[in-house]
Design an enzyme around this catalytic site. Structure first.
Site, PDB file in Angstrom:
ATOM      1  N   LEU A 111      58.015  47.516  43.889  1.00 22.61           N
ATOM      2  CA  LEU A 111      58.781  48.691  44.286  1.00 22.61           C
ATOM      3  C   LEU A 111      60.078  48.788  43.490  1.00 22.61           C
ATOM      4  O   LEU A 111      60.847  47.836  43.446  1.00 22.61           O
ATOM      5  CB  LEU A 111      59.088  48.597  45.785  1.00 22.61           C
ATOM      6  CG  LEU A 111      59.787  49.755  46.445  1.00 22.61           C
ATOM      7  CD1 LEU A 111      58.906  50.997  46.407  1.00 22.61           C
ATOM      8  CD2 LEU A 111      60.123  49.409  47.878  1.00 22.61           C
ATOM      9  N   ASP A 112      60.309  49.937  42.880  1.00 31.08           N
ATOM     10  CA  ASP A 112      61.570  50.201  42.183  1.00 31.08           C
ATOM     11  C   ASP A 112      61.960  49.051  41.267  1.00 31.08           C
ATOM     12  O   ASP A 112      63.036  48.471  41.389  1.00 31.08           O
ATOM     13  CB  ASP A 112      62.682  50.507  43.189  1.00 31.08           C
ATOM     14  CG  ASP A 112      62.348  51.694  44.060  1.00 31.08           C
ATOM     15  OD1 ASP A 112      61.712  52.630  43.558  1.00 31.08           O
ATOM     16  OD2 ASP A 112      62.718  51.685  45.238  1.00 31.08           O
ATOM     17  N   MET A 113      61.107  48.749  40.321  1.00 34.79           N
ATOM     18  CA  MET A 113      61.271  47.604  39.435  1.00 34.79           C
ATOM     19  C   MET A 113      62.650  47.555  38.784  1.00 34.79           C
ATOM     20  O   MET A 113      63.229  46.493  38.645  1.00 34.79           O
ATOM     21  CB  MET A 113      60.187  47.620  38.360  1.00 34.79           C
ATOM     22  CG  MET A 113      60.258  46.447  37.421  1.00 34.79           C
ATOM     23  SD  MET A 113      58.874  46.372  36.283  1.00 34.79           S
ATOM     24  CE  MET A 113      59.109  47.838  35.325  1.00 34.79           C
TER      25      MET A 113
END
Length: 75
Positions: free
Chosen positions: A16-18
């Site tokens: 998630l949301d690297m």
């Protein structure tokens, strides 16, 4: 990787949301991993964020409709 109380390892689904948090989404069962991954790839997953803040916010909750990104100097 640790084993869950079910006796099986968790299944990786999505990062998630690297570029900001790097939080990993894991499924408890293999049968749940593919449908969850599909939601992320089809962009149909609904995300909610909980923030830890310093001080007292002016409201109990609010909606942010803006891109999330890294702080320009505190990476």
């Amino acid at each position: 990787m640790e084993v869950l109380p079910t006796g099986y390892p968790p299944w990786p689904v999505h990062r998630l949301d690297m570029m900001t948090s790097g939080v990993l989404i894991m499924a408890k069962k293999q049968s749940a991993a593919a449908p969850l991954a599909g939601q992320f790839s089809n962009r149909t997953a609904q995300k909610s964020y909980l923030a830890i803040v310093s001080g007292v916010p002016k409201t109990d909750s609010f909606f942010v409709d803006s891109p999330i990104g890294r702080h320009p100097t505190e990476k």
